[in-house]
Design a protein around this motif. Structure first.
Motif, short mmCIF file in Angstrom:
data_model
loop_
_atom_site.label_atom_id
_atom_site.label_comp_id
_atom_site.label_asym_id
_atom_site.label_seq_id
_atom_site.Cartn_x
_atom_site.Cartn_y
_atom_site.Cartn_z
N VAL A 208 1.06 -0.95 -0.05
CA VAL A 208 0.02 -0.04 0.22
C VAL A 208 0.88 1.23 0.08
N TYR A 209 0.97 1.85 -1.19
CA TYR A 209 1.92 2.96 -1.33
C TYR A 209 3.45 2.45 -0.86
N CYS B 175 -12.06 4.21 0.37
CA CYS B 175 -11.24 4.13 -0.68
C CYS B 175 -9.95 4.80 0.04
N LEU B 176 -8.94 4.45 -0.47
CA LEU B 176 -7.45 5.19 0.03
C LEU B 176 -7.17 6.06 -1.08
N ILE B 177 -6.86 7.27 -0.77
CA ILE B 177 -6.47 8.16 -1.68
C ILE B 177 -5.02 9.10 -1.09
N SER B 178 -4.12 9.06 -1.67
CA SER B 178 -2.87 9.78 -1.46
C SER B 178 -3.05 11.35 -2.03
N ASP C 133 1.29 14.81 -4.96
CA ASP C 133 1.09 14.67 -6.59
C ASP C 133 2.55 14.82 -7.03
N LEU D 201 4.12 11.88 -8.02
CA LEU D 201 4.22 10.91 -8.95
C LEU D 201 2.76 10.91 -9.77
N THR D 202 1.94 11.57 -9.25
CA THR D 202 0.32 11.60 -9.90
C THR D 202 -0.14 13.02 -10.11
N LYS E 148 -5.74 14.00 -11.39
CA LYS E 148 -6.16 12.45 -11.25
C LYS E 148 -6.68 12.35 -9.73
N ARG F 274 -10.58 11.62 -8.29
CA ARG F 274 -10.97 10.49 -7.26
C ARG F 274 -11.51 11.22 -5.92
#
Lengths: 243, 243
Positions: A85-86, A129-132, A135, A137-138, A142, A146
């Motif tokens: 997970v990450y 949901c898991l959201i990091s 930013d 690498l994303t 995006k 989410r």
């Protein structure tokens, strides 16, 4: 076959590691990880060879682990929480393509969502949901999509990496997006230093969360429309029908 | 204070339990749970009093645990995986309102998403959602909205309860919904009997998943647009930029 374990050590305290994870570390000649995590486990595994690389040197760390395993040593690469997970397990598979002689095994652990959830009460009982918010690498668009999609569908949301020095306003931005679909009274919670010295939690509304300063050791939980406070804890029911 | 632990025992095998969970069970006078989970731990904790209730008797089971704790015994209520992920910890807080003399602690564990993820490779490295396909307590429209919202936002999706006797076509229905936004070539995986006898995994496309029969002991993983197959394993990269 040369053995290389990718081990999730859980939130931090030794007791939150699985027995399997502890056994892998005991069996290893070398334990490799980010400095902070190696320091967390060091005292429990005397006599091991410890190797560290600083943050942002993840590829180097993976190569180091495979090179040590290639020499015939049993190696553990440690990650906090769950390695998947990450965490480092994905990169380990990518780097591993060049080391067919090394057998890779991933040993799961308690990730911050479930570790922090247990401290807060029971926020994740239903779909989540898991959201990091990182930013690095994303693309932010995006992440934004989410946050909106998950809020619209009434998911419980757990935020990883809610803040950093460069991203001190990201949690406020995320809360504003979520409030497009979630009520400002939605029950939320934050947990800092899960399973480590200084562990602390706080339950609040989404509106209050928006203006709450958090650091990189904080995990943030946003309830769904049914989440409530029971005896000061954050609790999500098992469904939408009375049970 | 009377102590009551809600303990996530992990996927099944004793070694995947955390040290803290094992310590709580050792410390307990009584261990309570659904029959299948009690049978999984029984041999490792000799001399304990074991109590079980069948499936769908969750409220009775919670009351039983609090009543035992009220008598002054130290009690553990066990759940598979993590007690806070589709588990009993939420209901325990609700029932606990009537038992102020009992101190409730939740001990987290490895849930099927992370346990199964480690078997498949590294599918959950980036943002992901957990969705249960059981519509026993949740209207199907809500589940449908989540499948669509999560697919549109390119989350990795992990499905719990993908099938049952009454719901044998639910996974196919879910795949059709997800294919509205996800490519039919999206990398997917299934894991059966995680951490138990007969553990097995398979990597396939979303189109293939649609017509794959699964049972209630299977956890299903649907990748995001970046998920790939490396040496037969399902691996999601850490982001959307080349690293």
């Amino acid at each position: 076959m040369n053995k290389l374990y990718v081990v999730g050590i859980g939130p931090g305290e030794y007791e939150q590691m699985t027995i399997k994870a502890a056994n892998a570390l005991k069996e290893s000649d070398v334990i490799i990880g980010y400095t902070v995590y190696v320091d967390l486990v060091k005292e429990h595994f005397p006599g091991k060879e410890f190797m560290t690389t600083p943050m942002k040197k993840e590829v180097d760390r993976c190569v180091m682990a495979f090179e040590e395993a290639k020499k015939g040593k049993t190696v553990s690469m440690i990650c906090s929480g769950d390695a998947g997970v990450y965490g480092m397990s994905g990169l380990m598979y990518e780097v591993g393509v060049s080391y067919p002689e090394v057998e890779l095994s991933v040993i799961p652990g308690v990730t911050a969502a479930t570790g922090g959830g247990a401290v807060l009460g029971a926020p994740l009982i239903h779909d989540f949901c898991l959201i990091s918010l990182s930013d690095l690498l994303t693309p932010w668009e995006k992440i934004e999509g989410r946050l909106l999609g998950a809020s619209k569908a009434d998911f419980v949301i757990c935020l990883y990496n809610p803040s950093s020095k460069k991203r001190c306003d990201y949690l406020a931005k995320a809360c504003d997006l979520m409030m497009q679909y979630k009520s400002e009274d939605t029950v939320c919670g934050i947990v800092g230093n899960i399973g480590r010295d200084g562990e602390a939690f706080k339950v609040m509304t989404l509106k209050e969360l928006r203006d709450t300063p958090v650091d990189m050791f904080t995990t943030v939980f946003i309830g769904n429309s049914q989440t409530k406070v029971i005896n000061g804890k954050m609790v999500t029911p098992r469904g939408y029908r009375n049970v």
